[in-house]
Design a protein around this motif. Structure first.
Motif, short mmCIF file in Angstrom:
data_model
loop_
_atom_site.label_atom_id
_atom_site.label_comp_id
_atom_site.label_asym_id
_atom_site.label_seq_id
_atom_site.Cartn_x
_atom_site.Cartn_y
_atom_site.Cartn_z
N LEU A 104 20.26 -34.29 -27.83
CA LEU A 104 18.92 -34.66 -28.29
C LEU A 104 18.78 -34.51 -29.80
O LEU A 104 18.13 -35.32 -30.46
N GLU A 105 19.44 -33.50 -30.34
CA GLU A 105 19.40 -33.28 -31.79
C GLU A 105 20.13 -34.41 -32.51
O GLU A 105 19.68 -34.89 -33.57
N ALA A 106 21.24 -34.87 -31.95
CA ALA A 106 22.00 -35.96 -32.56
C ALA A 106 21.19 -37.24 -32.62
O ALA A 106 21.39 -38.08 -33.50
N ARG A 107 20.24 -37.40 -31.71
CA ARG A 107 19.39 -38.59 -31.68
C ARG A 107 18.10 -38.40 -32.48
O ARG A 107 17.24 -39.28 -32.50
N GLY A 108 17.95 -37.26 -33.09
CA GLY A 108 16.76 -37.01 -33.90
C GLY A 108 15.52 -36.69 -33.09
O GLY A 108 14.39 -36.78 -33.61
N LEU A 109 15.69 -36.28 -31.84
CA LEU A 109 14.54 -35.98 -30.98
C LEU A 109 14.19 -34.50 -30.95
O LEU A 109 13.06 -34.13 -30.62
N VAL A 110 15.16 -33.66 -31.31
CA VAL A 110 14.98 -32.21 -31.25
C VAL A 110 15.62 -31.59 -32.48
O VAL A 110 16.58 -32.13 -33.03
N GLU A 111 15.07 -30.46 -32.89
CA GLU A 111 15.66 -29.71 -34.00
C GLU A 111 15.68 -28.23 -33.63
O GLU A 111 14.91 -27.77 -32.79
N ARG A 112 16.60 -27.50 -34.25
CA ARG A 112 16.66 -26.05 -34.07
C ARG A 112 15.98 -25.38 -35.26
O ARG A 112 16.15 -25.80 -36.39
N ARG A 113 15.22 -24.32 -34.95
CA ARG A 113 14.56 -23.58 -36.02
C ARG A 113 14.52 -22.09 -35.64
O ARG A 113 14.55 -21.75 -34.46
N PRO A 114 14.45 -21.20 -36.63
CA PRO A 114 14.40 -19.76 -36.32
C PRO A 114 13.09 -19.40 -35.62
O PRO A 114 12.04 -19.98 -35.91
N ASP A 115 13.17 -18.44 -34.72
CA ASP A 115 11.97 -17.92 -34.07
C ASP A 115 11.22 -17.06 -35.09
O ASP A 115 11.79 -16.11 -35.63
N PRO A 116 9.95 -17.36 -35.38
CA PRO A 116 9.22 -16.56 -36.36
C PRO A 116 9.08 -15.10 -35.97
O PRO A 116 8.91 -14.23 -36.84
N ASP A 117 9.18 -14.79 -34.67
CA ASP A 117 9.07 -13.40 -34.22
C ASP A 117 10.41 -12.68 -34.23
O ASP A 117 10.45 -11.44 -34.20
N ASP A 118 11.50 -13.42 -34.23
CA ASP A 118 12.83 -12.83 -34.26
C ASP A 118 13.78 -13.88 -34.83
O ASP A 118 14.25 -14.76 -34.11
N ARG A 119 14.08 -13.77 -36.09
CA ARG A 119 14.85 -14.82 -36.77
C ARG A 119 16.30 -14.87 -36.31
O ARG A 119 17.03 -15.79 -36.67
N ARG A 120 16.71 -13.91 -35.48
CA ARG A 120 18.05 -13.98 -34.91
C ARG A 120 18.10 -15.00 -33.77
O ARG A 120 19.17 -15.44 -33.36
N VAL A 121 16.93 -15.36 -33.25
CA VAL A 121 16.84 -16.28 -32.12
C VAL A 121 16.51 -17.68 -32.62
O VAL A 121 15.65 -17.86 -33.48
N LYS A 122 17.21 -18.67 -32.10
CA LYS A 122 16.95 -20.06 -32.44
C LYS A 122 16.05 -20.71 -31.38
O LYS A 122 16.30 -20.56 -30.18
N LEU A 123 15.03 -21.39 -31.85
CA LEU A 123 14.17 -22.15 -30.95
C LEU A 123 14.53 -23.62 -31.03
O LEU A 123 14.87 -24.14 -32.10
N ALA A 124 14.44 -24.29 -29.91
CA ALA A 124 14.56 -25.75 -29.89
C ALA A 124 13.14 -26.31 -29.93
O ALA A 124 12.27 -25.86 -29.18
N ALA A 125 12.91 -27.26 -30.80
CA ALA A 125 11.57 -27.84 -30.97
C ALA A 125 11.69 -29.34 -31.12
O ALA A 125 12.66 -29.84 -31.70
N PRO A 126 10.71 -30.09 -30.62
CA PRO A 126 10.77 -31.54 -30.74
C PRO A 126 10.42 -31.99 -32.16
O PRO A 126 9.59 -31.37 -32.83
N THR A 127 11.07 -33.03 -32.62
CA THR A 127 10.68 -33.67 -33.87
C THR A 127 9.48 -34.57 -33.57
O THR A 127 9.06 -34.71 -32.42
N GLU A 128 8.93 -35.19 -34.59
CA GLU A 128 7.83 -36.12 -34.36
C GLU A 128 8.27 -37.26 -33.46
O GLU A 128 7.54 -37.68 -32.54
N GLN A 129 9.48 -37.76 -33.69
CA GLN A 129 10.01 -38.81 -32.81
C GLN A 129 10.17 -38.30 -31.39
O GLN A 129 9.90 -39.02 -30.41
N GLY A 130 10.59 -37.03 -31.26
CA GLY A 130 10.73 -36.44 -29.93
C GLY A 130 9.40 -36.32 -29.22
O GLY A 130 9.31 -36.58 -28.00
N ARG A 131 8.35 -35.94 -29.94
CA ARG A 131 7.03 -35.84 -29.32
C ARG A 131 6.53 -37.20 -28.88
O ARG A 131 5.92 -37.35 -27.81
N GLN A 132 6.77 -38.21 -29.69
CA GLN A 132 6.35 -39.57 -29.31
C GLN A 132 7.11 -40.03 -28.06
O GLN A 132 6.51 -40.64 -27.15
#
Length: 205
Positions: A104-132
């Motif tokens: 999904l990340e390779a298609r630009g639908l999802v991105e990885r970002r640090p968890d604001p509560d624990d920066r050691r943890v990576k969150l998967a989040a949709p991009t704008e294209q992913g939300r659409q």
């Protein structure tokens, strides 16, 4: 003597048969016999799940996605989450989720970002294209709208609450937004606005 021996043999056999037919220990639990009504309910639930899976796969294929990829995208459109939580919802191994996120990340639908509560943890989040894309997937599912639109809001609430009792509250929390609270009123067009809560069929890739 022979008659006595034969009687003794029959007595031993009778005792053996009686022991084998004895009721289970007091601590053992017997499985309740499935009655016709319960079987009908199970068959109907199976028909509902089958129809959902068919339409979900069709909707996903329109966006060149597998059912599992569409499922993950739908989950992430509700909120970003770590891989392990996605795996729990999908009931699969975290390593499988990593592969799905990679695609999904390779298609630009999802991105990885640090968890604001624990920066050691990576969150998967949709991009704008992913939300659409997730919105288009939801809009492309007629499964929930057509049959459930014929039920009143009170009937849908009753159906939801009964299903929560069947699957258990803990599992229900994993697949619904907030089962312990009464959701905002739903219009007929908004029925099934969160289709991704039902596990998607097929391979988890």
């Amino acid at each position: 003597m022979g008659r006595l021996s034969g009687m003794a043999t029959r007595t031993r056999r009778a005792g053996s048969d009686s022991a084998s037919a004895s009721p289970p220990a007091s601590g053992a639990r017997e499985r309740p016999a499935a009655d016709r009504l319960s079987l009908d309910v199970v068959q109907l639930i199976g028909a509902v799940v089958g129809r959902y899976h068919e339409e979900y796969e069709l909707a996903a294929s329109r966006h060149a996605l597998t059912g599992a990829q569409a499922k993950v995208l739908g989950l992430l459109s509700l909120e970003p989450m770590p891989m392990r939580r996605i795996a729990r919802k999908l009931k699969c191994e975290p390593s499988n989720v990593t592969g799905i996120i990679d695609r999904l990340e390779a298609r630009g639908l999802v991105e990885r970002r640090p968890d604001p509560d624990d920066r050691r943890v990576k969150l998967a989040a949709p991009t704008e294209q992913g939300r659409q894309t997730a919105r288009q997937l939801r809009d492309g599912l007629d499964f929930a709208r057509e049959p459930l639109a014929g039920l009143s809001r009170a009937e849908r609430l009753t159906l939801r609450d009964l299903l929560i009792r069947v699957v258990g509250e803990e599992e229900a929390r994993e697949v619904t937004s907030s089962p312990e609270h009464d959701p905002a009123p739903a219009t007929a067009g908004a029925v099934g606005a969160q289709p991704a809560t039902v596990p998607a069929p097929g391979r988890h890739d």
